[in-house]
Design a protein around this motif. Structure first.
Motif, PDB file in Angstrom:
ATOM      1  N   PRO A 142      45.766  38.149  42.774  1.00  0.00           N
ATOM      2  CA  PRO A 142      45.991  38.197  41.643  1.00  0.00           C
ATOM      3  C   PRO A 142      47.640  39.072  41.004  1.00  0.00           C
ATOM      4  N   THR A 143      47.324  39.828  42.658  1.00  0.00           N
ATOM      5  CA  THR A 143      48.666  40.333  41.503  1.00  0.00           C
ATOM      6  C   THR A 143      49.568  40.927  42.585  1.00  0.00           C
ATOM      7  N   VAL A 144      50.961  41.765  42.655  1.00  0.00           N
ATOM      8  CA  VAL A 144      51.537  42.117  44.062  1.00  0.00           C
ATOM      9  C   VAL A 144      51.660  44.046  43.375  1.00  0.00           C
ATOM     10  N   GLU A 145      51.308  43.836  42.082  1.00  0.00           N
ATOM     11  CA  GLU A 145      51.955  45.897  41.692  1.00  0.00           C
ATOM     12  C   GLU A 145      51.178  46.296  41.651  1.00  0.00           C
ATOM     13  N   GLY A 146      50.659  47.284  41.536  1.00  0.00           N
ATOM     14  CA  GLY A 146      49.719  48.951  41.731  1.00  0.00           C
ATOM     15  C   GLY A 146      49.351  49.170  42.820  1.00  0.00           C
ATOM     16  N   GLN A 189      38.805  47.306  39.044  1.00  0.00           N
ATOM     17  CA  GLN A 189      39.447  45.771  38.295  1.00  0.00           C
ATOM     18  C   GLN A 189      39.274  45.350  38.722  1.00  0.00           C
ATOM     19  N   VAL A 190      39.025  44.073  38.219  1.00  0.00           N
ATOM     20  CA  VAL A 190      37.688  43.189  38.141  1.00  0.00           C
ATOM     21  C   VAL A 190      38.976  41.210  38.552  1.00  0.00           C
ATOM     22  N   TRP A 191      38.442  40.811  39.149  1.00  0.00           N
ATOM     23  CA  TRP A 191      39.536  39.532  38.744  1.00  0.00           C
ATOM     24  C   TRP A 191      38.222  37.901  39.129  1.00  0.00           C
ATOM     25  N   LEU A 192      38.094  37.654  38.020  1.00  0.00           N
ATOM     26  CA  LEU A 192      37.305  36.631  38.238  1.00  0.00           C
ATOM     27  C   LEU A 192      37.564  35.389  38.896  1.00  0.00           C
ATOM     28  N   GLY A 193      37.195  34.656  39.827  1.00  0.00           N
ATOM     29  CA  GLY A 193      38.040  33.752  40.002  1.00  0.00           C
ATOM     30  C   GLY A 193      37.395  32.322  39.759  1.00  0.00           C
ATOM     31  N   ASP A 194      38.295  31.220  39.818  1.00  0.00           N
ATOM     32  CA  ASP A 194      37.714  29.761  39.607  1.00  0.00           C
ATOM     33  C   ASP A 194      38.077  28.752  41.331  1.00  0.00           C
ATOM     34  N   GLY A 195      38.083  29.288  42.480  1.00  0.00           N
ATOM     35  CA  GLY A 195      38.544  28.923  43.308  1.00  0.00           C
ATOM     36  C   GLY A 195      40.044  28.036  43.797  1.00  0.00           C
ATOM     37  N   ASP A 237      40.183  34.970  35.484  1.00  0.00           N
ATOM     38  CA  ASP A 237      40.763  36.341  34.802  1.00  0.00           C
ATOM     39  C   ASP A 237      40.135  37.486  34.922  1.00  0.00           C
ATOM     40  N   SER A 238      41.429  38.655  34.337  1.00  0.00           N
ATOM     41  CA  SER A 238      41.500  39.776  34.819  1.00  0.00           C
ATOM     42  C   SER A 238      40.684  40.957  33.907  1.00  0.00           C
ATOM     43  N   ARG A 239      39.674  41.827  34.503  1.00  0.00           N
ATOM     44  CA  ARG A 239      38.463  42.706  33.713  1.00  0.00           C
ATOM     45  C   ARG A 239      38.734  44.932  34.230  1.00  0.00           C
ATOM     46  N   LEU A 240      38.669  44.879  32.903  1.00  0.00           N
ATOM     47  CA  LEU A 240      38.978  46.323  33.239  1.00  0.00           C
ATOM     48  C   LEU A 240      38.063  46.995  33.446  1.00  0.00           C
ATOM     49  N   LEU A 241      37.150  47.716  34.518  1.00  0.00           N
ATOM     50  CA  LEU A 241      36.082  48.965  34.178  1.00  0.00           C
ATOM     51  C   LEU A 241      36.790  50.090  34.174  1.00  0.00           C
TER      52      LEU A 241
END
Length: 743
Positions: A203-207, A250-256, A261-265
């Motif tokens: 999902p990301t290469v930063e942070g 950080q949560v990423w909901l995957g579709d395979g 789909d990024s969500r933040l807690l």
């Protein structure tokens, strides 16, 4: 060091320290006194059944690596060149050690799984150290560790996982990285089913991401990624109407298919770890995170929303695990403390984590003091009760268990896959160069050697001087391409005499080796001070030859050669030897018997020099360089001794750690008046010795007074960072309570 850099260093150092001296604090207590020994810290029914350990670690990981039904223990090493080690379990609480791969990654996270569908698990490691990136290791048929693949050769990773994230039935690699711009993030590599990896699926290469978990959070049949993060998510308005930097989960909901789909807690601070489990038994995975300074948060999965609960609102918590540790049928949450509170355990009961009707941790079972990093849980005995493995700040791994190992010891003659006994480099009876027969050392013949074979016929000798060919053979009358490679001269004599007896009565032969050019040792570095061979070269072994023998044969060494840290490389594994001790103290353990193919590296003193920093009341404060073993009194003597103002009771040694500096107290009065040599502490590279003039009532003020000296004596910011971390954590007043560790 140029004046511009000095000015920059002073300004940077002052800024760091002034920002952290807002509130007064007392001198931190020592992490551990010099005379303390490692001891069980749990006060309840749990005992430490850990294997013996001679190296430091961040990370323990349970797994059944050989398929025998018993849990084995992988221990990631902090030492360069050792990667990890395996403690093979027998299901009875006993362990056998196998040396792991020669990797320079210091694992902060370990995952285990069968990535190539051959029925045997591989080991994925990610971490830090001299080598970065990700590596997957595999046991071969001989029980040796071989590199299977390396999905990435750069980056620092504190969380790794092996999961099938695209639903093709093959395990993929997911890793949480620590870095700026494109060197961090949460990345994934898909398994190409051919031993390779396809990048670019994450999902990301930063942070900066500190931990990782994989689970299907929303029940759609696809794996989702959950990662703990340090800052970087913007700002959050607090109840006091102030904005704070947001960390959290950080949560990423995957579709395979590679869409996330990024969500933040969010939380009001950095998250140091994350774990996922069905905490309340409703069939949905829940999330728990360990936070920096503000405790532990739990997010209960309610399908479309999250119910946030505070498990604890204080402390810094690292690795997390869920398990029924005490066997009462209820799950407990385990958390490793980064600030001296041991291993916390909270028990879940229907509506939340509480003890005896009120919020709080369960006491009396696991260590309640000390700094810990990685933890893991498993059923070591196979009886349904869980054991807890934890890595302390000093690098020692503990395994806490209600049950003790069975009294019957494991048969020491038994073997386990890949088991290696402790390496003895001196007491060697034979190797590729020689063998010992009836107490006599005989050279093994090989290609390139010249042999003399004398045949006696009718009382007359006939000598044949022969060069052993590349295929290990020689030819002479009665013998066409006779294979003698690997034999000693007496063995060649016996072999040919028996063969000639078919043609001659009472044949007689004399066999000797004329020149030896088949067994080589390569020397690099400052191995020879002569003009003809200033930087070492290739040397031919002539029998049983030790490292000291070789150095003597090579001639006078260069003046700046460091004999205290000679590196011997054999079969891709490196051993550091102190030849000075071998010579001066007849220490056989430092004088290896050489073998064919060995490489000897002799470093310069500049290359292997280490430094300590002596600050405060000594006559010559500053940098002290040293090689080999070096102790507290050596550094004080090199610094001109104490001044008359030195205050002995508050002498401290600060040892830099990646997370929390370790503090050691020196009871100098005991050393001076009672001759207690345990107080003459062995020093390590970059230690800071602090000699105050008065009792240290305010640690922050004392550090500020030392700052001009620190700025003038060091050309790096490592020591200021150490003091800054010390200052920051001492203001917390809850970091330096690690009582585990002997010195």
């Amino acid at each position: 060091m140029c004046e511009g850099f000095k000015r920059y260093f002073r300004i940077l150092s002052v800024a760091c320290l002034l920002a952290l001296t807002a509130c007064p604090s007392t001198v931190p207590p020592p992490s551990s006194r010099i005379d303390e020994k490692p001891a069980s810290m749990a006060s309840g029914p749990f005992d430490n059944i850990a294997p013996d350990q001679t190296f430091a670690s961040f990370t323990p990981r349970f797994a059944d690596l050989n398929g025998d039904g018993n849990m084995d223990l992988l221990i990631g090493s902090k030492q360069a060149g050792t990667g990890f080690r395996v403690e093979w379990g027998d299901g009875k609480g006993h362990w056998r050690t196998q040396v792991g791969p020669s990797s320079n990654i210091q694992p902060r996270s370990i995952a285990v799984g069968d990535v190539d569908h051959d029925g045997h698990p591989e080991v994925l490691i990610g971490g830090e150290g001299e080598q970065h990136g990700l590596q997957i290791w595999k046991l071969d048929e001989k029980g040796d560790w071989q590199l299977h693949s390396s999905p990435l050769a750069e980056g620092v990773f504190h969380g790794v996982a092996l999961q099938d994230i695209n639903g093709d039935g093959w395990l993929d690699v997911v890793a949480a990285g620590m870095g700026e711009e494109t060197s961090g993030g949460v990345r994934a590599w898909l398994n190409d089913h051919k031993g390779g990896w396809i990048a670019g699926f994450g999902p990301t290469v930063e942070g900066h991401y500190t931990g990782l978990a994989i689970a299907d959070l929303n029940g759609d049949g696809h794996q989702d990624i959950i990662a703990s993060a340090r800052g970087g998510f913007g700002a959050l308005r607090t109840r006091s109407n102030r904005f704070q930097q947001v960390g959290g989960v950080q949560v990423w909901l995957g579709d395979g298919k590679g869409h996330w789909d990024s969500r933040l807690l969010p939380v009001e601070g950095d998250a140091e770890s994350v774990s996922v489990a069905d905490v309340n038994g409703d069939g949905r995975p829940d999330i728990v995170a360990g936070l920096y300074r503000i405790g532990v948060r739990l997010w209960l999965n309610e399908g479309k929303d999250w119910d946030v609960q505070t498990v604890s609102d204080t402390g810094t918590w690292g690795a997390l695990r869920f398990a029924d540790v005490d066997g009462d049928g209820s799950k407990e949450l385990l958390a490793a403390s980064r600030d001296g509170q041991g291993i916390a355990m909270w028990r879940w009961h229907t509506s939340g984590f509480f003890t005896a009707g009120h919020a709080g941790r369960v006491g009396g079972l696991l260590p309640e003091r000390g700094v810990y990093f990685g933890i893991d849980v498993a059923d070591v005995f196979g009886d349904g009760h869980m054991q807890v493995a934890a890595a302390r700040a000093d690098g020692r791994v503990e395994v806490w268990s209600k049950r003790l190992p069975e009294a019957a010891k494991v048969d020491q003659g038994a073997s386990l896959p890949g088991e290696e006994k402790p390496l003895d480099l001196f007491h060697v009876d034979e190797n590729k160069v020689f063998k010992t027969t009836d107490g006599v050392i005989e050279y093994r013949i090989g290609p390139g050697d010249e042999v003399s074979i004398i045949m006696w016929q009718g009382g007359k000798p006939t000598e044949y001087k022969l060069l052993v060919q590349a295929d290990g053979t020689v030819s002479l009358p009665y013998f066409e391409a006779a294979k003698i490679e690997g034999m000693t001269a007496p063995e060649v004599d016996d072999y040919m005499t028996k063969s000639l007896s078919r043609y001659l009565r009472h044949p007689r032969l004399d066999v000797r080796v004329v020149s030896m050019h088949s067994k080589r040792v390569r020397v690099f570095g400052l191995g020879d001070g002569t003009q003809t061979n200033p930087t070492g070269g290739t040397f031919y072994l002539q029998g049983r030859e030790t490292l000291v023998d070789l150095l003597s044969r090579m001639g006078a060494p260069a003046k700046d050669a460091d004999f205290s840290r000679i590196r011997l490389v054999r079969n891709s594994k490196t051993t550091v030897l102190d030849v000075q001790r071998a010579i001066r103290q007849s220490d056989e353990t430092q004088n290896a018997v050489l073998d064919d193919g060995d490489t000897v590296v002799i470093p310069s003193k500049d290359e292997s020099a280490r430094q300590v920093y002596v600050l405060g009341e000594v006559n010559s404060p500053g940098v002290v360089s040293f090689q080999g073993e070096y102790r507290f009194l050596d550094a004080i003597s090199k610094s001109g001794g104490f001044t008359t103002d030195a205050y002995y009771p508050d002498i401290r040694i600060v040892r830099a750690d990646r997370e929390v500096p370790e503090i050691y107290a020196i009871a100098f009065d005991r050393l001076l008046k009672q001759g207690d040599l345990s107080q003459n502490m062995m020093l390590q590279d970059k230690d800071i010795i602090i000699i105050p003039a008065d009792p240290i009532s305010n640690w922050n003020r004392f550090i500020r007074k030392l700052l001009p000296t620190v700025s003038n004596i060091t050309s790096t910011i490592t020591q200021v960072k150490t003091l800054r971390n010390l200052l920051r954590n001492s203001a917390n007043s809850n970091v330096f309570i690690n009582t585990g560790g002997g010195f």
